[in-house]
Design a protein around this motif. Structure first.
Motif, PDB file in Angstrom:
ATOM      1  N   ARG A 232      55.839  59.680  42.675  1.00 36.39           N
ATOM      2  CA  ARG A 232      54.878  59.990  43.740  1.00 36.39           C
ATOM      3  C   ARG A 232      54.533  59.381  44.739  1.00 36.39           C
ATOM      4  O   ARG A 232      53.874  59.408  45.839  1.00 36.39           O
ATOM      5  N   LEU A 233      54.063  57.837  44.203  1.00 37.71           N
ATOM      6  CA  LEU A 233      53.478  56.942  45.382  1.00 37.71           C
ATOM      7  C   LEU A 233      54.364  55.939  45.843  1.00 37.71           C
ATOM      8  O   LEU A 233      53.964  55.028  46.572  1.00 37.71           O
ATOM      9  N   ARG A 234      55.741  55.988  45.476  1.00 35.28           N
ATOM     10  CA  ARG A 234      56.723  55.117  45.859  1.00 35.28           C
ATOM     11  C   ARG A 234      56.879  54.973  47.473  1.00 35.28           C
ATOM     12  O   ARG A 234      56.643  56.018  48.029  1.00 35.28           O
ATOM     13  N   ARG A 235      57.125  53.870  48.062  1.00 36.14           N
ATOM     14  CA  ARG A 235      56.894  53.836  49.682  1.00 36.14           C
ATOM     15  C   ARG A 235      58.119  54.736  50.200  1.00 36.14           C
ATOM     16  O   ARG A 235      59.060  54.913  49.528  1.00 36.14           O
TER      17      ARG A 235
ATOM     18  N   LEU B 198      50.413  48.043  44.000  1.00 36.00           N
ATOM     19  CA  LEU B 198      51.344  48.247  43.086  1.00 36.00           C
ATOM     20  C   LEU B 198      52.694  47.721  43.525  1.00 36.00           C
ATOM     21  O   LEU B 198      52.902  47.506  44.804  1.00 36.00           O
ATOM     22  N   ASP B 199      53.536  47.778  42.785  1.00 35.83           N
ATOM     23  CA  ASP B 199      55.093  47.556  43.076  1.00 35.83           C
ATOM     24  C   ASP B 199      55.866  48.931  42.953  1.00 35.83           C
ATOM     25  O   ASP B 199      55.003  49.937  42.280  1.00 35.83           O
ATOM     26  N   ASP B 200      56.836  49.159  43.592  1.00 35.99           N
ATOM     27  CA  ASP B 200      57.395  50.313  43.529  1.00 35.99           C
ATOM     28  C   ASP B 200      57.809  50.868  42.162  1.00 35.99           C
ATOM     29  O   ASP B 200      57.568  52.219  42.122  1.00 35.99           O
ATOM     30  N   ASP B 201      57.916  50.069  41.022  1.00 35.79           N
ATOM     31  CA  ASP B 201      58.180  50.923  39.820  1.00 35.79           C
ATOM     32  C   ASP B 201      56.862  51.097  39.243  1.00 35.79           C
ATOM     33  O   ASP B 201      56.943  52.355  38.482  1.00 35.79           O
ATOM     34  N   ALA B 202      55.807  50.683  39.304  1.00 31.16           N
ATOM     35  CA  ALA B 202      54.499  51.312  39.112  1.00 31.16           C
ATOM     36  C   ALA B 202      53.996  52.267  39.906  1.00 31.16           C
ATOM     37  O   ALA B 202      53.201  53.320  39.191  1.00 31.16           O
TER      38      ALA B 202
ATOM     39  N   THR C 268      51.644  50.114  48.205  1.00 36.23           N
ATOM     40  CA  THR C 268      52.855  49.860  47.294  1.00 36.23           C
ATOM     41  C   THR C 268      53.606  48.834  48.139  1.00 36.23           C
ATOM     42  O   THR C 268      54.013  49.023  49.114  1.00 36.23           O
ATOM     43  N   CYS C 269      54.236  47.861  47.057  1.00 33.95           N
ATOM     44  CA  CYS C 269      55.116  46.660  47.585  1.00 33.95           C
ATOM     45  C   CYS C 269      56.305  46.909  46.979  1.00 33.95           C
ATOM     46  O   CYS C 269      56.537  47.446  45.829  1.00 33.95           O
ATOM     47  N   VAL C 270      57.226  46.168  47.414  1.00 33.21           N
ATOM     48  CA  VAL C 270      58.851  46.324  47.249  1.00 33.21           C
ATOM     49  C   VAL C 270      59.139  46.019  45.553  1.00 33.21           C
ATOM     50  O   VAL C 270      59.745  46.613  44.955  1.00 33.21           O
ATOM     51  N   ASP C 271      58.261  44.828  45.337  1.00 39.10           N
ATOM     52  CA  ASP C 271      58.659  44.278  43.763  1.00 39.10           C
ATOM     53  C   ASP C 271      57.432  43.552  43.265  1.00 39.10           C
ATOM     54  O   ASP C 271      56.255  43.637  44.350  1.00 39.10           O
TER      55      ASP C 271
ATOM     56  N   ARG D  61      50.506  40.087  47.836  1.00 40.17           N
ATOM     57  CA  ARG D  61      49.291  40.985  48.619  1.00 40.17           C
ATOM     58  C   ARG D  61      48.130  40.919  47.865  1.00 40.17           C
ATOM     59  O   ARG D  61      47.113  40.845  48.493  1.00 40.17           O
ATOM     60  N   ALA D  62      48.093  40.543  46.686  1.00 35.23           N
ATOM     61  CA  ALA D  62      46.992  40.671  45.933  1.00 35.23           C
ATOM     62  C   ALA D  62      46.147  39.441  46.137  1.00 35.23           C
ATOM     63  O   ALA D  62      44.930  39.188  46.353  1.00 35.23           O
TER      64      ALA D  62
END
Ligand code: 6PG
Length: 245
Positions: A242-245, A234-238, A6-9, A16-17
């Motif tokens: 549950r999965l946010r950093r 993912l970014d934080d929004d996606a 999970t990335c910040v934005d 990262r991708a």
């Protein structure tokens, strides 16, 4: 085990991708002399493709494929090929003979038949590797995900999900995401790939991402991917709560 980052934005997720894609392709070419990569369309991956063009110096040995395509011409603004041409191909020096466009203008059935023949002619099948069902093995497939959990043009509950295990490419005539007519790689091809990289950004994808990581279900095509060969960025929004950093 699915690898999840999970990335910040969205920009950090794209960086990262692109980094992951470049690494997988370089490894494939180093190990086997060739790297087969299939790309998705939509809006999410555009920035990743722009960054990938600058990250990968060595395109020698890379064969570029498509995970799906709309049944339009390559100049059409809905064309996934056009998206890739304007972001990746505009900067990366990939010889055109190594870019395998899905010919959407042929229509779903003929386009799928033609693409399956081309893919089979270029990529080794998984029959040798793991007594698979004889579908071509791609090294890397970049996927997006719809809010309904679709990947490529494989939609929830669609008959395309029940295609024969040896099916390579499928025609779609009733896509709930416009346009209705498309060509898509089959689920067996997505599952035979050495690595699928699924990129999702934005809050509208959070429910689909959660559903993807839950029990496999025909109602969530992304949940049917091979989890042990799946990387999710993912970014934080996606990522949602549950999965946010
Ligand atoms: C297509 C894509 C499709 C896409 C998802 C996500 O042809 O539409 O291949 O599978 O990846 O629908 O689309 P967005 O990135 O626009 O949200």
């Amino acid at each position: 085990m699915t690898r999840l980052t999970t990335c910040v934005d969205a920009e950090a997720a794209a960086i990262r991708a692109a980094t992951e894609m470049a690494r997988h392709l370089e490894l494939a070419v180093a190990e086997r002399g060739i790297g087969h990569v299939a790309l998705s369309g939509g809006t999410t991956p555009a920035r990743t493709y722009e960054l990938l063009a600058r990250r990968t110096q060595q395109w020698t040995g890379v064969e570029l494929w498509f995970a799906d395509e709309r049944c339009v011409g390559p100049e059409d603004e809905q064309s996934n090929y056009r998206l890739v041409a304007e972001t990746l191909l505009a900067q990366a020096e990939i010889p055109l003979e190594r870019v395998h466009r899905m010919e959407g203008e042929l229509g779903p059935e003929e386009g799928a038949r033609s693409y399956a023949a081309t893919l089979r002619a270029h990529a080794a099948t998984d029959r040798e590797r793991d007594r698979g069902n004889g579908v071509p093995v791609l090294d890397l497939i970049l996927l997006g995900i719809g809010p309904d959990g679709h990947v490529a043009s494989l939609f929830p509950g669609a008959t395309t999900l029940d295609a024969d295990e040896s099916a390579v490419c499928l025609g779609v005539v009733d896509s709930p995401k416009p346009p209705p007519e498309r060509i898509s790689l089959s689920l067996p091809v997505l599952r035979a790939a050495r690595r699928c990289l699924l990129l999702a950004t934005g809050a509208s994808k959070a429910d689909a991402v959660n559903a993807m990581l839950a029990e496999p279900s025909r109602h969530v095509p992304a949940s049917l991917l091979r989890r042990d060969r799946l990387t999710v960025i993912l970014d934080d929004d996606a990522a949602g709560d549950r999965l946010r950093r």
